[in-house]
Design a protein around this motif. Structure first.
Motif, short mmCIF file in Angstrom:
data_model
loop_
_atom_site.label_atom_id
_atom_site.label_comp_id
_atom_site.label_asym_id
_atom_site.label_seq_id
_atom_site.Cartn_x
_atom_site.Cartn_y
_atom_site.Cartn_z
N GLY A 10 -10.21 11.02 -34.34
CA GLY A 10 -10.65 10.06 -33.69
C GLY A 10 -12.14 9.97 -33.31
N LYS A 11 -13.02 11.06 -33.90
CA LYS A 11 -14.41 11.07 -33.66
C LYS A 11 -15.16 9.82 -33.91
CE LYS A 11 -15.00 14.16 -36.55
NZ LYS A 11 -13.48 14.36 -37.32
N SER A 12 -14.82 9.41 -35.02
CA SER A 12 -15.65 7.82 -35.19
C SER A 12 -15.09 6.81 -34.40
CB SER A 12 -15.40 7.57 -36.73
OG SER A 12 -15.92 8.24 -37.61
N THR A 13 -13.85 6.87 -34.17
CA THR A 13 -13.17 5.82 -33.26
C THR A 13 -14.01 5.90 -31.91
OG1 THR A 13 -11.20 5.85 -34.54
CG2 THR A 13 -11.06 5.32 -32.04
N VAL A 14 -14.15 6.92 -31.33
CA VAL A 14 -14.62 7.25 -29.81
C VAL A 14 -16.22 6.74 -30.21
CG1 VAL A 14 -15.34 8.57 -28.08
CG2 VAL A 14 -13.15 9.07 -29.20
N LEU A 15 -16.70 7.00 -31.01
CA LEU A 15 -18.23 6.66 -31.26
C LEU A 15 -18.43 5.49 -31.19
CD1 LEU A 15 -20.61 8.50 -31.68
CD2 LEU A 15 -20.83 7.56 -33.89
N ARG A 16 -17.67 4.72 -32.03
CA ARG A 16 -17.75 3.11 -32.10
C ARG A 16 -17.48 2.47 -30.78
NH1 ARG A 16 -15.37 3.97 -37.62
NH2 ARG A 16 -13.15 3.49 -36.76
N ALA A 17 -16.38 3.12 -29.96
CA ALA A 17 -16.18 2.40 -28.59
C ALA A 17 -17.47 2.44 -27.83
CB ALA A 17 -14.88 3.16 -28.15
N LEU A 18 -18.31 3.40 -28.14
CA LEU A 18 -19.51 3.40 -27.15
C LEU A 18 -20.40 2.49 -27.13
CD1 LEU A 18 -20.17 7.41 -27.15
CD2 LEU A 18 -18.63 6.19 -25.80
N ASN A 19 -20.51 1.75 -28.31
CA ASN A 19 -21.35 0.55 -28.29
C ASN A 19 -20.19 -0.66 -28.68
OD1 ASN A 19 -21.07 0.80 -30.96
ND2 ASN A 19 -23.23 0.48 -31.34
N ARG A 20 -19.27 -0.71 -28.65
CA ARG A 20 -18.33 -1.81 -28.79
C ARG A 20 -18.10 -2.23 -30.25
NH1 ARG A 20 -18.53 -5.99 -23.62
NH2 ARG A 20 -17.08 -7.15 -25.19
N MET A 21 -18.59 -1.42 -31.05
CA MET A 21 -18.65 -1.50 -32.56
C MET A 21 -17.25 -1.77 -33.07
SD MET A 21 -20.74 -2.23 -34.87
CE MET A 21 -22.33 -1.35 -34.68
N HIS A 22 -16.08 -1.17 -32.42
CA HIS A 22 -14.91 -1.45 -32.59
C HIS A 22 -14.41 -2.85 -32.78
CE1 HIS A 22 -14.24 -1.60 -28.64
NE2 HIS A 22 -13.38 -2.39 -28.83
N GLU A 23 -14.95 -3.70 -31.89
CA GLU A 23 -14.72 -5.13 -31.91
C GLU A 23 -14.78 -5.91 -33.30
OE1 GLU A 23 -16.70 -6.63 -28.42
OE2 GLU A 23 -15.68 -5.44 -27.35
N VAL A 24 -15.54 -5.34 -34.14
CA VAL A 24 -15.53 -5.85 -35.56
C VAL A 24 -14.22 -5.64 -36.39
CG1 VAL A 24 -18.04 -5.63 -35.58
CG2 VAL A 24 -16.74 -3.98 -36.99
N THR A 25 -13.62 -4.90 -35.78
CA THR A 25 -12.13 -4.61 -36.61
C THR A 25 -11.15 -5.38 -35.48
OG1 THR A 25 -12.70 -2.14 -36.96
CG2 THR A 25 -10.43 -2.70 -37.02
#
Ligand SMILES: Nc1ncnc2c1ncn2[C@@H]1O[C@H](COP(=O)(O)OP(=O)(O)OP(=O)(O)O)[C@@H](O)[C@H]1O
Ligand SMILES: [Mg+2]
Length: 258
Positions: A42-57
């Motif tokens: 989950g490293k990338s998953t946590v990292l992306r959550a730090l700038n809301r980048m997961h919202e593109v998924t």
């Protein structure tokens, strides 16, 4: 510049799949934090959550809080585009716009923001390329395409692009994994320079790299496939690599698994 990040009780889901459970951590200004751990934890998953980048998924969902200097980036009134301007990201594979000129690659974000002045754009391009330690190599070919640079140069170009919009925080997801050892060292030197100004979080599979560049290290792990990833411990890098508190951290850094 250089803001503090507080992550509180972060839980991240992809649809029904609970990918990351109960992550809380703090990142101090002008420091480098390394995320390490086995693939899928989950490293990338946590990292992306730090700038809301997961919202593109579309299936991804985040619970918990990410505070930037006390303000929740998930707050109801916060614009995610503004968040990504404040918290920039550099990806695993260098992704410059290949046919766009080197200069335009660097200032692409500024142009999107509506900056039009030629002089200002040229100044920012030079400052950012100097900041990314690429200026001397490209100053005579700024109008040539970004795709014509070597892999290591392209990654520094992407770092220049990220810092051109003056973020407070830089997130880097395995920025050296596609690079040769010399380019990798160039990026590591650059990270040490950048931390004078920025707060940096880097995901890396390279233990030596984590030990070399970071001030604190967070070890993530999976109890079993299908279970959510967890933050096992976060501490000063020196402590994690010499005397970690958890046995699983010691097993991982000494290469007994993962
Ligand atoms: N877009 C997605 N849709 C569904 N599941 C996902 C998605 N992205 C990641 N996952 C799942 O979430 C979990 C964590 O993935 P993540 O990419 O964060 O791991 P990681 O620690 O970065 O791994 P690696 O070291 O291989 O990059 C994995 O089980 C992964 O399959
Ligand atoms: Mg990853």
């Amino acid at each position: 510049m250089a803001k503090r990040i507080d992550v509180k009780d972060l839980n991240i889901y992809y649809g029904k799949f609970h990918a990351v459970s109960d992550v809380s951590l703090t990142v101090l200004p002008r420091s480098v934090t390394a995320f390490i751990g086995p693939s899928g934890c989950g490293k990338s998953t946590v990292l992306r959550a730090l700038n809301r980048m997961h919202e593109v998924t579309p299936s991804a969902r985040v619970e918990g809080a990410v505070l930037l200097d006390g303000e929740d980036i998930y707050g109801a009134t916060i614009d995610p585009v503004g968040v990504r301007r404040t918290i920039g990201m550099v990806f695993q594979r260098p992704n410059p716009f290949p046919t766009m000129s080197i200069r335009d690659n660097v200032v692409a974000g500024l142009k999107l923001q509506g900056v039009r002045g030629k002089k200002e754009l040229e100044e920012v391009a030079e400052r950012s390329l100097r900041g990314a330690n690429l200026w001397n190599e490209v100053k005579d070919r700024l109008d040539k395409p970004g795709g014509g640079l070597s892999g290591g140069q392209q990654q520094r170009l992407c770092i220049a692009r990220a810092i051109a919009i003056s973020p407070d925080v830089l997130l880097m997801d395995e920025p050296c994994s596609a690079l040769d050892p010399i380019s990798t060292l160039a990026i590591e030197d650059l990270i040490s320079e950048l931390k004078k100004e920025f707060t940096i979080v880097i995901v890396t599979h390279n233990m030596q790299q984590a030990a070399r560049v970071s001030d604190q290290t967070a070890f993530f792990n999976l109890e079993a496939q299908g279970k959510p990833g967890k933050l096992i411990e976060i501490d000063e890098t020196e402590k994690i690599f010499s005397n970690p508190s958890q046995k699983s951290t010691e097993d991982y850094i000494s290469g007994r698994f993962g």
